[in-house]
Scaffold this active site. Structure first.
Site, mmCIF file in Angstrom:
data_model
loop_
_atom_site.group_PDB
_atom_site.id
_atom_site.type_symbol
_atom_site.label_atom_id
_atom_site.label_comp_id
_atom_site.label_asym_id
_atom_site.label_seq_id
_atom_site.Cartn_x
_atom_site.Cartn_y
_atom_site.Cartn_z
ATOM 1 N N ASN A 1 0.800 -1.217 0.000
ATOM 2 C CA ASN A 1 0.000 0.000 0.000
ATOM 3 C C ASN A 1 0.836 1.272 0.000
ATOM 4 O O ASN A 1 1.972 1.292 0.476
ATOM 5 C CB ASN A 1 -0.901 0.048 1.250
ATOM 6 C CG ASN A 1 -1.958 -1.018 1.278
ATOM 7 O OD1 ASN A 1 -2.848 -1.037 0.444
ATOM 8 N ND2 ASN A 1 -1.873 -1.922 2.249
ATOM 9 N N GLU B 1 -4.266 -8.656 9.678
ATOM 10 C CA GLU B 1 -3.916 -7.576 8.752
ATOM 11 C C GLU B 1 -2.703 -8.018 7.947
ATOM 12 O O GLU B 1 -1.697 -8.449 8.504
ATOM 13 C CB GLU B 1 -3.610 -6.291 9.520
ATOM 14 C CG GLU B 1 -3.020 -5.172 8.682
ATOM 15 C CD GLU B 1 -3.900 -4.788 7.504
ATOM 16 O OE1 GLU B 1 -3.368 -4.737 6.374
ATOM 17 O OE2 GLU B 1 -5.103 -4.552 7.707
ATOM 18 N N ASP C 1 -2.752 -12.973 5.427
ATOM 19 C CA ASP C 1 -3.904 -12.811 4.556
ATOM 20 C C ASP C 1 -5.132 -13.383 5.258
ATOM 21 O O ASP C 1 -5.060 -14.454 5.886
ATOM 22 C CB ASP C 1 -3.656 -13.537 3.230
ATOM 23 C CG ASP C 1 -4.885 -13.565 2.345
ATOM 24 O OD1 ASP C 1 -5.149 -12.552 1.684
ATOM 25 O OD2 ASP C 1 -5.588 -14.609 2.351
ATOM 26 N N GLY C 2 -6.265 -12.695 5.156
ATOM 27 C CA GLY C 2 -7.452 -13.113 5.891
ATOM 28 C C GLY C 2 -7.929 -14.511 5.550
ATOM 29 O O GLY C 2 -8.221 -15.317 6.445
ATOM 30 N N ASP D 1 -13.608 -6.865 6.751
ATOM 31 C CA ASP D 1 -13.395 -5.459 6.409
ATOM 32 C C ASP D 1 -12.132 -5.336 5.555
ATOM 33 O O ASP D 1 -11.263 -4.495 5.804
ATOM 34 C CB ASP D 1 -13.268 -4.622 7.684
ATOM 35 C CG ASP D 1 -13.414 -3.129 7.413
ATOM 36 O OD1 ASP D 1 -13.796 -2.763 6.283
ATOM 37 O OD2 ASP D 1 -13.133 -2.331 8.326
#
Length: 561
Positions: free
Chosen positions: A278, A358, A383-384, A401
């Protein structure tokens, strides 16, 4: 063919050039994805545009370079063109944001469909086609120069192998080294600078050799024949271009090193940095701290100084306290800097056990540095979906989310994913989901995600909040609305939020399945998120577009003043 400058005794410089061009080409491509994704998302659509534009530019460059090498071979011209390409690339971090924003505004004013795709496409064309055309010329030119008139498979194979090895390094370096440690802007400067230096080193050294070997006796202009005069003009032009490129290279270094992605740095900005995943910006406003992971839209996390209600969607998610048993086990997929986790711990339910997943370690670090993350929350960097697949734990609440304001990871949007979520919920456990860019249009991103989720859970309740929508679903037959109607909030300031949820017109509604489904092998969420972003932009700019159509450019300028 012109005489090869004496300082290059063999083919080693060609081989070095080929390897470094391969390295820098892939480094630029990987860095390009970060520059573009900050504005247009990191979806497969954007990747397709970047790769497609680069491959087209390289193909044209390959053909052009091969044809020119046969017809008018010139070492000096090749390395001058490399100098130009390198300087252009060095300038991209400084000029790129203006090009991207300019294209976005232009297409927003004149196009109503596929706005993001068109803006991203033309941004890529302007930013990457000119330098890559010249980089595409390198391989066929060097093959011709290295081989001369002799056909040698060994030489061709060596040049191609060096290009491939360089490309491999250029693929890994941005992701694991340059972008995380020096940033995207400096990655462009690094790779473009290498290209520029390859070219300028060759050109300048060639001038030195030519100057050293010039005729001892001065020759007057009249004594030069036509070809000699042409060569002299060409030589002078090359010197001028070299001076121009060198000057621009210095300018690019000054303005592009550590260049911010934003056109301007907003008042209150605390930190701008990058991670493997990001662009990250932390800023303060109205006694609160915010995190944004893109330039144009959305807030990913926020926390008020007194840990009070945020006024955003997080407040509605806090109703989960009243929908499950006391002291619930909570799993958050996509924790960000932990707004929901911190508020549940500090504001609503201090005894709950929270596991927060996260994927971005830098965001986790920011959560402790700027967002006073509660130390009792178990934060996992993963990773979720991968975490769900590995854990055997069961939960009373699972919050999904993981969808940013401009994109959604496809592997967390499918029937298979929601089945994993359901399998980790206790009986009467609660699944919640935050979806950005809500739309009432059937087949939109939000509708498709809700359709997919309801196919697994069997019941779903939604409430629109701003430009997004919050989704609630029990793992069982309990009713969300009926349960909330029996609640007397322990915090009196939460009553307003509860009233909003129970509002018969704007509050929670039972979702009706419209039949769309996403599966692991068929999840076109990227195009749906792009369409949702188009709709959001058009809603935001609708008044300005109307003014432009009715009053023209002058009316628009007056409206913006």
């Amino acid at each position: 063919m012109e005489k090869k400058p004496l300082f290059i005794h063999n083919k080693i410089y060609y081989f070095i050039t080929e390897a470094l061009v391969g390295l820098c080409l892939m480094g630029i491509e990987m860095s390009a994805s970060r520059l573009i994704s900050v504005y247009f998302s990191s979806s497969q659509v954007v990747w397709t545009l970047i790769i497609g534009v680069i491959m087209i530019a390289m193909a044209i460059g390959n053909y052009w370079g091969g044809k020119q090498a046969d017809k008018k071979p010139s070492y000096l011209r090749l390395y001058l063109e490399l100098s130009f390409a390198g300087v252009y690339i060095v300038l991209i971090p400084f000029l790129g944001k203006y090009v991207i924003v300019g294209m976005s505004v232009f297409f927003a004013l004149f196009i109503t469909h596929n706005l993001v795709i068109w803006a991203a496409l033309f941004s890529c064309i302007i930013l990457f086609v000119p330098p890559l055309l010249f980089l595409g010329k390198v391989t066929p030119s060097l093959i011709k120069y290295a081989m001369g008139e002799k056909a040698s498979g060994k030489v061709i194979g060596l040049l191609e192998a060096l290009n491939t090895v360089g490309s491999i390094l250029g693929t890994f370096l941005p992701t694991f080294l340059t972008i995380p440690f020096i940033g995207t802007s400096n990655s462009f400067v690094l790779f473009g600078g290498l290209i520029a230096l390859i070219g300028l080193l060759y050109v300048v050294t060639s001038y030195i050799e030519i100057f050293k070997n010039r005729p001892k006796k001065e020759v007057v202009e009249q004594d030069l024949d036509k070809n000699q005069k042409k060569e002299k003009r060409r030589f002078i032009r090359s010197i001028v271009l070299t001076c121009v490129y060198s000057s621009l290279f210095i300018v690019g270094m000054v303005f592009s090193i550590n260049a911010p992605f934003s056109l301007w740095t907003e008042k209150g900005t605390i930190k701008e940095t990058e991670s493997t995943y990001n662009f990250l910006k932390v800023y303060r406003e109205n006694n609160a701290t915010y995190l944004s992971t893109n330039i144009l839209f959305g807030v990913q996390s926020m926390i008020r100084d007194d840990d009070s209600l945020t006024g955003m969607y997080y407040d509605y998610l806090l109703s989960s306290k009243y929908l499950v048993k006391e002291n619930p086990d909570i799993l958050i997929l996509g924790n960000g800097t932990g707004t929901y986790a911190t508020m549940m711990k500090n504001y609503m339910h201090s005894q709950c056990k929270i596991t927060a997943v996260e994927i971005d370690q830098k965001i986790i670090d920011l959560s402790y540095e700027y967002f006073h993350m509660n130390s009792t929350v178990d934060v996992v960097c993963d990773d979720g979906r991968n975490y769900l697949a590995r854990t055997n734990s069961m939960y009373d609440i699972i919050l999904v989310d993981a969808y940013s304001s401009i994109s959604a990871p496809f592997h967390m949007t499918t029937v298979e994913f929601f089945s994993l979520v359901k399998n980790h919920l206790n009986p009467d456990g609660l699944m919640m989901m935050n979806i950005n860019m809500h739309s009432d249009t059937p087949g939109s991103m939000s509708h498709t995600l809700c359709d997919t989720a309801i196919s697994v859970f069997g019941n779903l309740y939604t409430v629109p909040i701003g430009t997004g929508v919050e989704v609630f679903s029990y793992n069982g037959n309990k009713k969300i609305i009926e349960t909330l109607e029996t609640v007397v909030p322990e915090r009196s300031d939460y009553q307003q939020v509860l009233d909003s949820l129970l509002d018969t017109e704007k509050g929670l509604k039972r979702y009706e399945d419209t039949g769309y489904r996403l599966y692991d092998d068929n999840a076109d969420i990227e195009m749906r998120s792009m369409n949702a972003l188009d709709e959001l932009i058009m809603n935001l700019l609708g008044d300005y577009i109307r003014i432009l159509k009715e009053q023209g450019i002058s009316g628009l300028i007056n409206a913006l003043m």
